[in-house]
Design a protein around this motif. Structure first.
Motif, PDB file in Angstrom:
ATOM      1  N   ASN A  47       0.860  -1.142  -0.074  1.00 55.90           N
ATOM      2  CA  ASN A  47       0.056  -0.056   0.047  1.00 55.90           C
ATOM      3  C   ASN A  47       0.856   1.180  -0.150  1.00 55.90           C
ATOM      4  N   GLY A  48       1.147   1.686  -0.947  1.00 52.97           N
ATOM      5  CA  GLY A  48       2.000   2.851  -1.379  1.00 52.97           C
ATOM      6  C   GLY A  48       1.512   4.173  -0.417  1.00 52.97           C
ATOM      7  N   GLU A  49       0.156   4.509  -0.283  1.00 47.20           N
ATOM      8  CA  GLU A  49      -0.302   5.413   0.404  1.00 47.20           C
ATOM      9  C   GLU A  49      -0.018   5.551   1.864  1.00 47.20           C
ATOM     10  N   VAL A  50       0.471   4.311   2.357  1.00 43.87           N
ATOM     11  CA  VAL A  50       0.762   4.368   3.784  1.00 43.87           C
ATOM     12  C   VAL A  50       2.196   4.876   3.985  1.00 43.87           C
ATOM     13  N   CYS A  51       3.033   4.520   3.226  1.00 45.44           N
ATOM     14  CA  CYS A  51       4.609   5.055   3.395  1.00 45.44           C
ATOM     15  C   CYS A  51       5.236   5.370   2.064  1.00 45.44           C
ATOM     16  N   SER A  52       6.469   5.992   2.268  1.00 46.32           N
ATOM     17  CA  SER A  52       7.277   6.058   1.161  1.00 46.32           C
ATOM     18  C   SER A  52       8.493   5.459   1.648  1.00 46.32           C
ATOM     19  N   LEU A  53       9.453   5.128   0.770  1.00 46.62           N
ATOM     20  CA  LEU A  53      10.580   4.285   0.819  1.00 46.62           C
ATOM     21  C   LEU A  53      11.799   5.086   0.340  1.00 46.62           C
ATOM     22  N   GLY A  54      12.914   5.115   0.856  1.00 48.40           N
ATOM     23  CA  GLY A  54      14.232   5.502   0.564  1.00 48.40           C
ATOM     24  C   GLY A  54      15.417   4.569   0.716  1.00 48.40           C
ATOM     25  N   VAL A  55      16.279   4.545   0.256  1.00 53.90           N
ATOM     26  CA  VAL A  55      17.407   3.589   0.410  1.00 53.90           C
ATOM     27  C   VAL A  55      18.909   4.232   0.204  1.00 53.90           C
ATOM     28  N   SER A  56      19.899   4.225   1.130  1.00 54.29           N
ATOM     29  CA  SER A  56      21.112   4.601   0.996  1.00 54.29           C
ATOM     30  C   SER A  56      21.762   3.736  -0.034  1.00 54.29           C
ATOM     31  N   ASP A  57      23.119   4.002  -0.239  1.00 55.17           N
ATOM     32  CA  ASP A  57      23.911   3.321  -0.990  1.00 55.17           C
ATOM     33  C   ASP A  57      24.156   1.843  -0.606  1.00 55.17           C
ATOM     34  N   MET A  58      24.607   0.709  -1.267  1.00 54.20           N
ATOM     35  CA  MET A  58      24.955  -0.338  -0.602  1.00 54.20           C
ATOM     36  C   MET A  58      26.479  -0.541  -0.534  1.00 54.20           C
ATOM     37  N   TYR A  59      26.987  -0.758   0.517  1.00 52.67           N
ATOM     38  CA  TYR A  59      28.549  -1.139   0.670  1.00 52.67           C
ATOM     39  C   TYR A  59      28.487  -2.667   1.296  1.00 52.67           C
ATOM     40  N   ASP A  60      29.075  -3.424   0.710  1.00 57.62           N
ATOM     41  CA  ASP A  60      29.432  -4.859   1.055  1.00 57.62           C
ATOM     42  C   ASP A  60      28.306  -5.526   1.546  1.00 57.62           C
ATOM     43  N   GLY A  61      27.260  -5.440   0.635  1.00 59.56           N
ATOM     44  CA  GLY A  61      25.679  -5.977   1.178  1.00 59.56           C
ATOM     45  C   GLY A  61      25.092  -5.484   2.225  1.00 59.56           C
ATOM     46  N   VAL A  62      25.546  -4.134   2.579  1.00 55.98           N
ATOM     47  CA  VAL A  62      24.742  -3.368   3.552  1.00 55.98           C
ATOM     48  C   VAL A  62      24.171  -2.038   3.079  1.00 55.98           C
ATOM     49  N   PHE A  63      23.055  -1.647   3.578  1.00 54.36           N
ATOM     50  CA  PHE A  63      22.538  -0.495   3.222  1.00 54.36           C
ATOM     51  C   PHE A  63      21.330  -0.231   4.345  1.00 54.36           C
ATOM     52  N   ASP A  64      20.745   1.167   4.303  1.00 56.49           N
ATOM     53  CA  ASP A  64      19.914   1.569   5.331  1.00 56.49           C
ATOM     54  C   ASP A  64      18.399   1.606   4.215  1.00 56.49           C
ATOM     55  N   LEU A  65      17.532   1.330   4.838  1.00 55.06           N
ATOM     56  CA  LEU A  65      15.810   1.657   4.386  1.00 55.06           C
ATOM     57  C   LEU A  65      15.210   2.380   5.069  1.00 55.06           C
ATOM     58  N   THR A  66      15.100   3.689   4.663  1.00 57.83           N
ATOM     59  CA  THR A  66      14.248   4.923   5.224  1.00 57.83           C
ATOM     60  C   THR A  66      12.715   4.562   5.104  1.00 57.83           C
ATOM     61  N   VAL A  67      12.057   4.259   5.984  1.00 55.79           N
ATOM     62  CA  VAL A  67      10.552   4.248   6.014  1.00 55.79           C
ATOM     63  C   VAL A  67       9.807   5.547   6.709  1.00 55.79           C
ATOM     64  N   LYS A  68       9.139   6.222   5.748  1.00 62.25           N
ATOM     65  CA  LYS A  68       8.372   7.370   6.151  1.00 62.25           C
ATOM     66  C   LYS A  68       7.006   7.154   6.268  1.00 62.25           C
ATOM     67  N   ALA A  69       6.194   7.291   7.444  1.00 64.25           N
ATOM     68  CA  ALA A  69       4.853   6.978   7.436  1.00 64.25           C
ATOM     69  C   ALA A  69       3.940   8.095   6.680  1.00 64.25           C
ATOM     70  N   LEU A  70       2.971   8.069   5.784  1.00 57.33           N
ATOM     71  CA  LEU A  70       2.307   8.961   5.113  1.00 57.33           C
ATOM     72  C   LEU A  70       1.129   9.196   5.737  1.00 57.33           C
TER      73      LEU A  70
END
Length: 322
Positions: free
Chosen positions: A140-163
């Motif tokens: 449900n794309g109306e509930v949240c938006s998503l953003g990601v950082s660059d991946m380094y060695d298989g690791v990255f951050d997912l940012t979840v914003k509640a809409l």
């Protein structure tokens, strides 16, 4: 097989003032200003545009070493790599990640799989993956938006914003093998899964969760729960930012961290720090597995605490007053 670091803990002092970063020369620049690498792994870096000898140094050689353009990760934590050329200093922040956090298989793993947020707030979730072709979707794309950082060695951050209020499932999966996936259940609005994000990031929720875990450990030994103190949290926020410059109980200006707490009335004071832990559970577990850190957490004479977390480095600070 990819490797990643065991986080760094300290309850003893270290000192060294980091050199200030100057404005770079017109045609010189580092290939990276932020590098994440797993413990035991390596990463390459260079200063492009330099026509002569470049002097390199690590602010903490116990975390990583540098030799002929190659960074070698030694222990979990964050430190700076400085390149000095033609009177200018260039800085790269190097974060060494815990080896036990990287899946040995092509699995995709999230730092948490259930999330409760208030409308307008957001959270940062650490993702580790054995595959590079990751796709992300929310039912449900109306509930949240998503953003990601660059991946380094298989690791990255997912940012979840509640809409908006509601529920959705966030799925992270391999584009080449959709069956290789992990899911995060998100609820926006009423309800309690033990995590509440702040208006700008997941830091506030992680702090609350760390406090819960610490007080759970204190309850096991009959100690009264610690109270989260706003002023102490403010001090911890300052300290956690300082750790990216100097991972120590000594501040970048050379003073002892606890000396700055003299304005508070107390009989005893202590500080725990940790680096490279991207969830409250891992940070508190590491502290509890260390005799000195555990003694601070369980000491019944402490009544107040301040906690801070840096999602970019996985650094933590907890101060205690009694």
């Amino acid at each position: 097989m990819k490797k990643r670091i065991l986080p760094l803990l300290m309850c003893t002092a270290i000192a060294a003032a980091a050199a200030g970063t100057q404005v770079s020369a017109a045609d010189c620049r580092l290939s990276d200003t932020r590098i994440k690498v797993t413990q035991g792994g390596t990463a390459s870096i260079k200063l492009s545009g330099a026509a002569g000898a470049v002097r390199w140094r690590s602010s903490n050689s116990s975390i990583f070493s540098y030799n002929k353009g190659v960074i070698t990760a030694k222990a979990p934590g964050t430190a700076a790599l400085y390149a000095v050329y033609d009177g200018n200093t260039y800085k790269c922040t190097v974060t060494v990640l815990a080896s036990d956090d990287i899946p040995a298989s092509p699995d995709i793993k999230a730092g948490q799989n259930a999330l409760q947020l208030d409308k307008g707030s957001s959270a940062v979730i650490n993702i580790v993956s054995g595959v590079d072709d990751i796709s992300i979707r929310a039912d449900n794309g109306e509930v949240c938006s998503l953003g990601v950082s660059d991946m380094y060695d298989g690791v990255f951050d997912l940012t979840v914003k509640a809409l908006s209020d509601g529920k959705t499932t966030i799925t992270l999966y391999s584009a080449s093998d959709p069956s290789n996936k992990t899911e995060i259940r998100l609820t926006v609005g009423d309800g309690d899964t033990g995590y509440h994000g702040s208006e700008d990031s997941g830091e506030s929720g992680y702090v609350q969760r760390a406090l819960e875990l610490v007080n759970e450990e204190r309850a096991k030994v009959g100690a009264e729960p610690l109270t989260l103190d706003e002023d102490l949290c403010g001090f911890a926020d300052i300290r956690v930012k300082e750790l990216s410059e100097l991972f120590s109980h000594t501040r970048p200006d050379g003073t002892k961290s606890i000396d700055a707490l003299k304005e508070f009335e107390y009989k005893r004071v202590a500080e725990n720090i940790a680096g490279g832990y991207f969830t409250p559970e891992k940070a508190v577990k590491a502290w509890m597995n260390s005799k000195g850190h555990r003694s601070h957490i369980l000491d019944p004479r402490y009544t107040k605490t301040g906690i801070a977390y840096d999602p970019e480095t996985g650094n933590w600070v907890q101060v205690f007053l009694g």
